[in-house]
Scaffold this active site. Structure first.
Site, PDB file in Angstrom:
ATOM      1  N   HIS A 232     -82.603  22.261 -58.410  1.00  0.00           N
ATOM      2  CA  HIS A 232     -83.189  23.586 -59.670  1.00  0.00           C
ATOM      3  C   HIS A 232     -85.063  22.688 -59.204  1.00  0.00           C
ATOM      4  CE1 HIS A 232     -83.219  27.015 -62.185  1.00  0.00           C
ATOM      5  NE2 HIS A 232     -84.336  26.248 -62.801  1.00  0.00           N
ATOM      6  N   TYR A 236     -88.990  25.034 -59.370  1.00  0.00           N
ATOM      7  CA  TYR A 236     -89.940  24.838 -60.195  1.00  0.00           C
ATOM      8  C   TYR A 236     -91.453  24.548 -59.312  1.00  0.00           C
ATOM      9  CZ  TYR A 236     -87.554  26.210 -63.402  1.00  0.00           C
ATOM     10  OH  TYR A 236     -86.819  27.146 -64.946  1.00  0.00           O
ATOM     11  N   HIS A 383     -81.440  38.204 -57.087  1.00  0.00           N
ATOM     12  CA  HIS A 383     -82.437  37.103 -58.022  1.00  0.00           C
ATOM     13  C   HIS A 383     -83.601  36.255 -57.656  1.00  0.00           C
ATOM     14  CE1 HIS A 383     -83.799  34.169 -61.415  1.00  0.00           C
ATOM     15  NE2 HIS A 383     -83.509  33.542 -60.681  1.00  0.00           N
ATOM     16  N   PHE A 384     -83.181  35.595 -56.620  1.00  0.00           N
ATOM     17  CA  PHE A 384     -84.349  34.082 -55.950  1.00  0.00           C
ATOM     18  C   PHE A 384     -84.456  34.690 -55.255  1.00  0.00           C
ATOM     19  CE2 PHE A 384     -81.029  32.568 -53.300  1.00  0.00           C
ATOM     20  CZ  PHE A 384     -81.366  32.081 -52.028  1.00  0.00           C
ATOM     21  N   HIS A 385     -84.477  35.911 -54.685  1.00  0.00           N
ATOM     22  CA  HIS A 385     -85.836  36.590 -54.002  1.00  0.00           C
ATOM     23  C   HIS A 385     -87.247  37.241 -55.195  1.00  0.00           C
ATOM     24  CE1 HIS A 385     -83.227  36.189 -50.615  1.00  0.00           C
ATOM     25  NE2 HIS A 385     -84.747  36.269 -49.841  1.00  0.00           N
ATOM     26  N   ARG A 446     -72.439  36.196 -51.649  1.00  0.00           N
ATOM     27  CA  ARG A 446     -74.092  36.109 -50.811  1.00  0.00           C
ATOM     28  C   ARG A 446     -73.034  34.980 -49.084  1.00  0.00           C
ATOM     29  NH1 ARG A 446     -76.533  30.728 -53.956  1.00  0.00           N
ATOM     30  NH2 ARG A 446     -77.599  30.392 -52.548  1.00  0.00           N
ATOM     31  N   ARG A 447     -74.260  34.870 -48.852  1.00  0.00           N
ATOM     32  CA  ARG A 447     -74.056  33.471 -47.518  1.00  0.00           C
ATOM     33  C   ARG A 447     -72.729  34.340 -46.638  1.00  0.00           C
ATOM     34  NH1 ARG A 447     -74.847  27.740 -50.225  1.00  0.00           N
ATOM     35  NH2 ARG A 447     -77.268  27.884 -49.531  1.00  0.00           N
TER      36      ARG A 447
END
Lengths: 563, 171
Positions: A232, A236, A383-385, A446-447
């Site tokens: 995680h 950042y 989300h993370f895209h 996913r994946r």
């Protein structure tokens, strides 16, 4: 401006390291983007002529590692080298040392990439289709892990280089406040040193020995926990260069200056303190981890929203101030006064907007109980895209339009393409990400290489699966196009002749409205914040890791696959 | 330290929202009784889970009281046992505890369209307890990448009317 000396003229050595880092970063972006379109078309069943479903996972590993680790972090080493020299007004102490860490990172990246792409070529005995998270006991070729280790040590040395430069500056300037950019670089790197400890232990003590046959088995839960100790905070680490740009460059690009320097420092301290003790929120669905530790991680994660909320305020307030300086009026009318035609500004602003949306879907992920609904579904890459794939990536591209002329002394080429590019990215991501989020709610995992299964159908609440797949395919195509447009501008600029035409950028960064003198000195006491961060990590991770290794670090013992 | 009035207001509002989020999760756990996957399933031998005393031969078992069932599921490349070659069958109006483990790599166990969603980690047993009211059919997917045949790893779960469920289906 042509009459102002460009960064490259003042600090040729730092400019060279920045250029080299960015060169690797953009190369990784190009390859990663091309892998991205292969995936988008394959898994939506639009075009499957390039790879087989079994090879899909090597492509996916390449996409994840090249973009999430190499594109982002080589960009970070570039912009932080620039930021160190710019904000302290001095070169890094030793060009040879700087080149050494760059070369170490670069050779590590090449080794890892070689292992991954070896999996696509039948005759080569390498493969590393273990995805970006490389969960044991799935196993890759030792070259994959050795490359990651070399690359990681390179990042540590890079941080040491910047901090050493700061230390020299401190000796010459006792009692002065740390310049804001340098402060951000130091806090980010301290966070990185804490966070990478987990993955370093995982790779060096478990995965590399396992792949070399020195140990016969690993504890899958322990190695997974060590991964997420790092997994995680690395998020950042992707985001900090974007925040760095939003705080120190974006206000100026919008025609004004930063709203508050003290709060910018508070935000970076909060990231340093809270980034690592949240890793268990990636393990909400894991057996073997007591609920209490998940709860602690959940509360920390929610408090980690605070620095992002503060950033949202500061960035928007600084933009509004800039817009009003440019003659904007009205409650929302000032938005029209912003320079939407300037690629550096437009990219940063659009990236910020997408980040707000990504932040909200992230709150769902962080919600310990509702997380079960979307855990490991297509919602998560949706989300993370938005976060790494837009907030970080689009900001990095946008800021390059402003930074690259300064570190090369060359005028930005293909300006028209640069102007359109952020909007292409924005539209592509809007299509792809909204469809991914909705498909995730319908339970699509996913994946995976296949859009559908034999034994059941997905039942979406809204829209149809066919429509979502089409949006993902179109969105993914636009994103690849956006990445290639960006790379075209960069390559064109790189090949352009130096000293011809005005640079079309003004490198001056104005002082904040509320400057460092308004902030308490304790904010600059980075040692204190570092100690607090370590204590919080020990509280969050000490007992769980102790209980996992109490029965032996290799127990329960799972042998590797494939053997 | 000088903080603008609006900024202070924003800070307070953000903190209030964060506390509210934590509150809703706490309510979910304490008030609504939502149970997380945790360490209560215990550990097993990753290479032979059934040799461990807390993991039985895969299949459906009678639970501690009438109307309760325990389903033991083994995830391995690229099957759910039971689930893939034959559907998992449980009666409607029952409480079911799934016990899931893996005997090779890390897998996922997701009942599509529900919040039954856990990791299958070698050496660990995940337990999830849910209630099924109506007869229905659900898909099972492995939602964690587990090797080159990952996309073929699927199965189904049939919640059948109580009258159609006989004790012969129970181990």
């Amino acid at each position: 401006m042509s009459d102002r000396l460009a960064f490259v003229d003042k600090f040729p050595s730092a400019a060279r390291i920045t250029r080299l880092s960015m060169g690797v970063s953009f190369t990784a972006l190009t390859i990663g983007a091309l892998l991205g379109i292969v995936q988008a078309l394959h898994r939506t069943n639009v075009f499957r002529g390039v790879i087989s479903s079994a090879d899909y996972y090597s492509v996916l590993t390449g996409h994840g590692v090249l973009l999430a680790l190499f594109f982002t972090i080589f960009f970070l080493t570039g912009i932080f080298t620039w930021g160190t020299s710019r904000s302290l007004g001095r070169e890094l102490p030793s060009p040879r040392f700087s080149l050494a860490w760059f070369l170490l990172m670069f050779s590590g990246a090449v080794m890892t990439a070689t292992a991954i792409f070896g999996g696509l070529v039948g005759q080569i005995p390498f493969s590393a289709d273990v995805l970006y998270t490389f969960y044991a006991p799935l196993q890759a070729h030792p070259l994959f892990y050795a490359g990651l280790a070399a690359w990681l040590v390179g990042t540590w040395l890079a941080g040491a280089d910047w901090i050493r430069t700061y230390y020299h500056w401190r000796q010459d300037n006792p009692g002065e406040r740390i310049p804001l950019q340098m402060f951000m670089i130091v806090t980010t790197m301290l966070m990185w040193y804490i966070a990478t400890l987990g993955v370093a232990v995982e790779v060096l003590f478990f995965l590399l020995p396992l792949s070399l046959g020195l140990i016969e088995s690993v504890d899958p839960l322990l190695t997974r926990t060590l991964f997420w100790f790092f997994g995680h905070p690395v998020v950042y680490f992707w985001l900090m260069p974007a925040y760095f740009a939003w705080y120190t460059v974006l206000p100026k690009l919008s025609g004004g200056r930063l709203f508050s320097d003290p709060l910018a420092r508070v935000v970076f301290i909060l990231f340093l303190i809270l980034s690592t003790p949240v890793g268990f929120h990636h393990q909400y669905a894991d057996p073997g981890v007591p609920e209490g530790f998940k709860f602690i991680a959940m509360t920390n994660t929610m408090f980690l929203l605070l620095p992002s909320f503060l950033t949202a305020f500061t960035v928007v307030a600084s933009m509004e101030y800039g817009a009003r300086q440019r003659g904007g009026t009205g409650y929302l009318g000032w938005l029209r006064a912003l320079p939407w035609g300037k690629p550096a500004f437009a990219g940063c602003a659009l990236a910020g907007m997408m980040f707000a949306a990504g932040g909200f879907s992230g709150i769902i992920n962080a919600g310990m109980n509702i997380n079960s609904l979307i855990h490991n579904t297509l919602w998560v890459p949706g989300h993370f895209h938005l976060t790494v794939g837009t907030a970080s990536a689009l900001t990095m591209m946008a800021i390059s339009y402003w930074l690259y002329p300064q570190i090369t002394g060359k005028r930005l080429q293909f300006y028209g393409i640069a102007q359109v590019q952020p909007y292409i990215w924005f539209i592509g991501m809007g299509l792809m990400s909204n469809a991914m989020h909705r498909a995730g709610l319908a339970g699509v995992p996913r994946r995976t290489a296949e859009p559908q299964y034999q034994q059941f159908d997905f039942a979406p609440v809204l829209g149809s699966m066919a429509e979502m797949r089409l949006q993902i395919a179109i969105g993914g195509t636009l994103l690849t196009l956006g990445a290639l447009m960006f790379v075209l501008v960069m390559v064109g600029t790189w090949l352009a002749e130096r000293g011809r035409g005005r640079l079309r950028v003004d490198s001056h960064l104005p002082e904040p409205i509320s400057g460092p003198s308004d902030s308490p000195r304790v904010l600059d006491n980075v040692k204190l914040w570092f100690v607090i961060a370590v204590v919080l990590v020990v509280i969050a991770y000490g007992f769980p890791i102790y209980s996992m290794v109490a029965d032996g670090a290799l127990n329960p013992a799972a042998p590797p696959f494939p053997v | 330290m000088h903080v603008h009035r609006f900024e202070r207001l924003w800070l307070v509002a953000a903190l209030a929202m964060i506390v509210l989020f934590i509150g809703t999760v706490t309510y979910g756990a304490v008030g609504a009784g939502y149970g997380m996957v945790d360490d209560t399933g215990g550990q097993v031998d990753p290479t032979d889970a059934t040799a461990s005393e807390n993991f039985r031969e895969p299949g459906v078992y009678n639970g501690s009281e009438p109307g309760h069932y325990d389903v033991y599921i083994e995830a391995k490349q690229f099957l759910f046992v039971p689930g893939t070659s034959e559907p998992v069958r449980v009666p409607a109006n029952s409480t079911v505890t799934f016990h899931v483990t893996s005997t090779d790599v890390i897998h996922g166990f997701e009942v599509v369209g529900t919040n039954i969603n856990t990791m299958a980690v070698p050496g660990q047993v995940a337990t999830v307890t849910v209630e099924f009211d109506e007869p229905d059919e659900y898909g099972l997917v492995c939602n964690e990448y587990c090797g080159s045949g990952h996309h073929t790893m699927e199965g189904s779960l049939h919640v059948v009317p109580a009258a159609q469920f006989t004790q012969t289906e129970v181990n």
